[in-house]
Design an enzyme around this catalytic site. Structure first.
Site, short mmCIF file in Angstrom:
data_model
loop_
_atom_site.label_atom_id
_atom_site.label_comp_id
_atom_site.label_asym_id
_atom_site.label_seq_id
_atom_site.Cartn_x
_atom_site.Cartn_y
_atom_site.Cartn_z
N ARG A 37 0.82 -1.22 0.00
CA ARG A 37 0.00 0.00 0.00
C ARG A 37 0.85 1.27 0.00
NH1 ARG A 37 -1.67 1.42 4.75
NH2 ARG A 37 -2.29 -0.61 5.55
N TYR B 131 -18.57 18.97 -11.27
CA TYR B 131 -19.02 17.60 -11.51
C TYR B 131 -19.97 17.14 -10.39
CZ TYR B 131 -18.24 12.52 -12.20
OH TYR B 131 -18.38 11.17 -12.39
N ASP C 39 -10.34 20.39 -10.82
CA ASP C 39 -10.58 19.18 -11.61
C ASP C 39 -10.27 19.52 -13.07
OD1 ASP C 39 -11.72 17.09 -13.10
OD2 ASP C 39 -13.34 16.78 -11.68
N LYS D 102 -10.61 8.83 -17.91
CA LYS D 102 -11.04 9.38 -19.18
C LYS D 102 -9.89 9.31 -20.19
CE LYS D 102 -14.87 10.13 -16.96
NZ LYS D 102 -15.17 11.29 -16.16
#
Ligand SMILES: *Cc1c(COP(=O)(O)O)cnc(C)c1O
Length: 397
Positions: free
Chosen positions: A60, A113, A188, A213
């Site tokens: 991790r 968003y 963003d 994306k």
């Protein structure tokens, strides 16, 4: 260790091909490490008392695979540090959680968003953070909304669904005038990617991307990135660690693989989307096309001043028509799928409803709003599909 020595002084397309390689490895691609346990050489090394510190400590906490993708994104964004998250939505939430605490206030752009808004109205509210939504076009007027408790400002450009553009430079300069009390600015930047706009060069502290994306580019993985400047890096790194965030190594690899072709894909998305946006402007069924690179866009001057390109996502407003007519347009499309997300190779369409989520600046328009993701299909084929769709609207009138 990732090798960025060859990369940092070259153009982004070159960096995409060379950044994120593992130093000393003869392979151009990094290994995909599936790991929780990492073995140490001795108790002393495990306790941090050995001469040679452990390079890796636990899955991790970083692997050659995660470092490779982080290194590539840091290089593109000009960031001090990057963390990866399991989705773009989690990247937005973690960015906010990193810089806010109970009793704080956050200013959030109204065109943000939808899921980012949900994180503010649900999660952050529950933990004692108050949100004020502001007009996307507020510019330097942002300072009038800053309170003594305002610790963060959240931007996105262009606005989700409706494509207004905030003047990021005017906002960050005005905030700079506040001196030491300046809130952390998060943005963003999924639409432009660092290939067309680098937020950290414009006074933003945390550049967030749904790598889902354009970085992944093939609609087959979810991943988020937070690229941080010096004012935010330690906070984001600590919160990301405290939340136990880690992203699957196969998804990291898909993002790295996608990144290698991102510049050529984006160039084609840009070309096709602009051609289709211009064609839509000539159609009698269309009231307005919302694409920042069109001179008719109200914020075109901001796009032209600050951005080096436009990607493949934009919207348009139909002239007033019934729900049935707009549904007939979309349902009958052959090449455009009805689906969320974007940035992949395939074209998509949605009927967007910003009126349901805006609070500071109510949305009203001549007719239904359609958002298109222009994929990598032949542009003329896409135009023919849309032309037949628009004809179906007339047939419903
Ligand atoms: C899709 C999207 C996200 C969320 O990304 P996921 O990986 O789907 O969670 C965040 N911001 C913007 C602007 C997006 O379009």
């Amino acid at each position: 260790m990732t090798d960025t020595s060859k990369a940092s002084s070259t153009a982004p397309a070159t960096r995409l091909a060379h950044a994120g390689r593992v130093e000393g490895s003869p392979f151009v691609n990094p290994p995909v490490i599936h790991a929780s346990t990492v073995l140490f050489e001795s108790v002393a090394q495990m306790k941090g008392k050995a001469e040679k510190p452990a390079r890796y400590t636990y899955g991790r906490r970083g692997t050659p695979t995660s470092e490779s993708l982080e290194g590539l994104i840091a290089d593109l964004e000009g960031a001090e540090g990057v963390v990866l998250t399991p989705s773009g939505a989690s990247a937005c939430a973690i960015g906010l959680m990193s810089v806010l605490a109970s009793g704080d206030h956050v200013l959030v752009m109204d065109g943000v968003y939808g899921p980012t808004r949900n994180a503010c109205d649900g999660l952050l509210k529950r933990f004692g953070v108050e949100t004020t939504y502001f007009d996307t076009r507020i510019g330097a007027g942002i300072v009038d909304l800053v309170r003594p408790t305002t610790r963060a400002v959240f931007l996105e450009s262009p606005a989700s669904l409706t494509f207004e553009m905030p003047d990021v430079t005017a906002i960050t300069r005005a905030l700079d005038g506040l001196g030491g009390a300046r809130p952390i600015v998060l943005m963003d930047n999924t639409w432009a990617t660092p290939l067309f706009y680098r937020p950290l060069d414009h006074g933003v502290d945390v550049s967030i991307m749904a790598a889902t994306k354009y970085v992944v580019g093939h609609s087959d993985a979810l991943i988020g990135t937070l690229a941080c400047g010096p004012r935010a890096w330690a906070k984001v790194k600590t919160t990301h660690g405290d939340l136990g965030m880690f992203t699957g190594p196969d998804d990291m690899y898909l993002a790295l693989r996608g990144a290698r072709t991102m510049a050529v894909r984006l160039a084609q998305h840009q070309r096709s989307a602009l051609a289709i946006a211009r064609w839509l402007e000539t159609r009698p069924e269309v009231a307005r096309v919302l694409h920042p690179a069109l001179p008719s866009h109200p914020d075109h001057a901001i796009w032209k001043r600050d951005f080096t390109g436009a990607s493949g996502l934009f919207s348009f407003v139909l002239k007033a028509c019934s729900f049935e007519a707009s549904a007939a347009f979309l349902d009958g499309l052959d090449l455009f799928g009805l689906g969320y997300s974007w940035g992949g190779y395939e074209s998509l369409a949605i009927l967007a409803e910003p009126q349901a989520i805006r609070t500071a600046t109510p949305w009203s328009a001549e007719g239904p709003l359609v958002r298109l993701q222009i994929g990598l299909e032949d542009t003329d084929d896409l135009i023919a599909d849309l032309a037949q769709g628009l004809d179906r609207i007339a047939a419903h009138a």
